[in-house]
Scaffold this motif. Sequence first.
Motif, PDB file in Angstrom:
ATOM      1  N   ALA A  71      23.382  24.343 -27.992  1.00  0.00           N
ATOM      2  CA  ALA A  71      21.968  24.719 -28.097  1.00  0.00           C
ATOM      3  C   ALA A  71      21.135  23.992 -27.053  1.00  0.00           C
ATOM      4  CB  ALA A  71      21.450  24.412 -29.496  1.00  0.00           C
ATOM      5  N   ALA A  72      21.440  22.716 -26.845  1.00  0.00           N
ATOM      6  CA  ALA A  72      20.655  21.907 -25.916  1.00  0.00           C
ATOM      7  C   ALA A  72      20.807  22.382 -24.476  1.00  0.00           C
ATOM      8  CB  ALA A  72      21.064  20.442 -26.024  1.00  0.00           C
ATOM      9  N   SER A  73      21.917  23.017 -24.174  1.00  0.00           N
ATOM     10  CA  SER A  73      22.102  23.508 -22.803  1.00  0.00           C
ATOM     11  C   SER A  73      21.114  24.614 -22.462  1.00  0.00           C
ATOM     12  CB  SER A  73      23.541  24.014 -22.613  1.00  0.00           C
ATOM     13  OG  SER A  73      23.765  25.201 -23.363  1.00  0.00           O
ATOM     14  N   ASN A  74      20.541  25.248 -23.496  1.00  0.00           N
ATOM     15  CA  ASN A  74      19.585  26.332 -23.269  1.00  0.00           C
ATOM     16  C   ASN A  74      18.200  26.049 -23.826  1.00  0.00           C
ATOM     17  OD1 ASN A  74      21.483  28.261 -22.089  1.00  0.00           O
ATOM     18  ND2 ASN A  74      22.423  28.297 -24.115  1.00  0.00           N
ATOM     19  N   THR A 112      16.863  16.677 -23.837  1.00  0.00           N
ATOM     20  CA  THR A 112      16.630  15.260 -23.599  1.00  0.00           C
ATOM     21  C   THR A 112      17.100  14.412 -24.768  1.00  0.00           C
ATOM     22  OG1 THR A 112      14.735  15.735 -22.188  1.00  0.00           O
ATOM     23  CG2 THR A 112      14.881  13.515 -23.097  1.00  0.00           C
ATOM     24  N   ARG A 113      16.760  14.851 -25.994  1.00  0.00           N
ATOM     25  CA  ARG A 113      17.150  14.074 -27.167  1.00  0.00           C
ATOM     26  C   ARG A 113      18.660  14.084 -27.377  1.00  0.00           C
ATOM     27  NH1 ARG A 113      15.388  10.230 -28.600  1.00  0.00           N
ATOM     28  NH2 ARG A 113      15.676  10.386 -30.830  1.00  0.00           N
ATOM     29  N   VAL A 114      19.286  15.235 -27.179  1.00  0.00           N
ATOM     30  CA  VAL A 114      20.738  15.313 -27.351  1.00  0.00           C
ATOM     31  C   VAL A 114      21.433  14.414 -26.337  1.00  0.00           C
ATOM     32  CG1 VAL A 114      22.746  16.821 -27.149  1.00  0.00           C
ATOM     33  CG2 VAL A 114      20.740  17.599 -28.400  1.00  0.00           C
ATOM     34  N   THR A 115      21.010  14.484 -25.084  1.00  0.00           N
ATOM     35  CA  THR A 115      21.631  13.672 -24.034  1.00  0.00           C
ATOM     36  C   THR A 115      21.483  12.186 -24.328  1.00  0.00           C
ATOM     37  OG1 THR A 115      21.161  15.394 -22.392  1.00  0.00           O
ATOM     38  CG2 THR A 115      21.661  13.204 -21.551  1.00  0.00           C
ATOM     39  N   GLU A 116      20.285  11.794 -24.712  1.00  0.00           N
ATOM     40  CA  GLU A 116      20.001  10.387 -24.998  1.00  0.00           C
ATOM     41  C   GLU A 116      20.809   9.872 -26.183  1.00  0.00           C
ATOM     42  OE1 GLU A 116      16.319   8.226 -27.265  1.00  0.00           O
ATOM     43  OE2 GLU A 116      15.793   9.649 -25.678  1.00  0.00           O
ATOM     44  N   LEU A 117      20.829  10.641 -27.271  1.00  0.00           N
ATOM     45  CA  LEU A 117      21.518  10.195 -28.478  1.00  0.00           C
ATOM     46  C   LEU A 117      23.029  10.251 -28.325  1.00  0.00           C
ATOM     47  CD1 LEU A 117      19.089  11.803 -31.033  1.00  0.00           C
ATOM     48  CD2 LEU A 117      19.540   9.364 -30.795  1.00  0.00           C
ATOM     49  N   GLU A 118      23.535  11.244 -27.603  1.00  0.00           N
ATOM     50  CA  GLU A 118      24.977  11.303 -27.379  1.00  0.00           C
ATOM     51  C   GLU A 118      25.448  10.122 -26.541  1.00  0.00           C
ATOM     52  OE1 GLU A 118      27.602  12.993 -28.497  1.00  0.00           O
ATOM     53  OE2 GLU A 118      26.181  13.803 -29.934  1.00  0.00           O
ATOM     54  N   ALA A 119      24.625   9.706 -25.582  1.00  0.00           N
ATOM     55  CA  ALA A 119      24.982   8.526 -24.786  1.00  0.00           C
ATOM     56  C   ALA A 119      25.069   7.298 -25.678  1.00  0.00           C
ATOM     57  CB  ALA A 119      23.952   8.319 -23.676  1.00  0.00           C
TER      58      ALA A 119
END
Length: 206
Positions: free
Chosen positions: A124-127, A133-140
Amino acid sequence: MGGVSTTAERDRVPDRVPKQDRSRATRQRLLEAAVACLAEHGWAGSTVAVVAERAGVSRGAAQHHFPTREDLFTAAVEYVAEERSSALRDLFPDGAADRRAVVAALVDLYTGPLFRAALHLWVAASNEDQLRTRVTELEARVGRETHRIAVELLGADESRPGVRETVQGFLDMARGLGLANLLTDDTARRARVVTQWAALLDAALT
């Protein structure tokens, strides 16, 4: 005589429960329902109405807590990240077990419902710019914590050349097993892979 309760009835909680606690419980139900819907139906099938129905609250109550779909699933991103971190921290509360048990437990986390929900959030975040931003930050953050806990449980000495990469390679493999499990039940093959990786890690980390 009992019957099926209406959504309005499910929304009502006895007055003796403080309003703040009722609000917190409703929010928690919505987040849990959002994660479950993502795991079962993916992003496209996880509307606010679907999540509200699963949580047993009215759509109005859901929108009171999360005015938009993006608000709901941004909060779900944070919830999934925290739940995955908690699951990691709780793996071996009495200390590390043997390496095969550690490998199997970590792989189980990557093939469970929280990881499945996280995968749908990634897609979902890819689109969705508001989610990315939140997915990338939290996954890191979850990735760093997963690596740290894996190092601790495996008894890995990262001051030795190649050890850090070996642990990361194992976690990448576990993530790949989680992806494979989305399409088919991979239990039998996964058990053999876990046994082999435990042996490889024993040789590399000892």
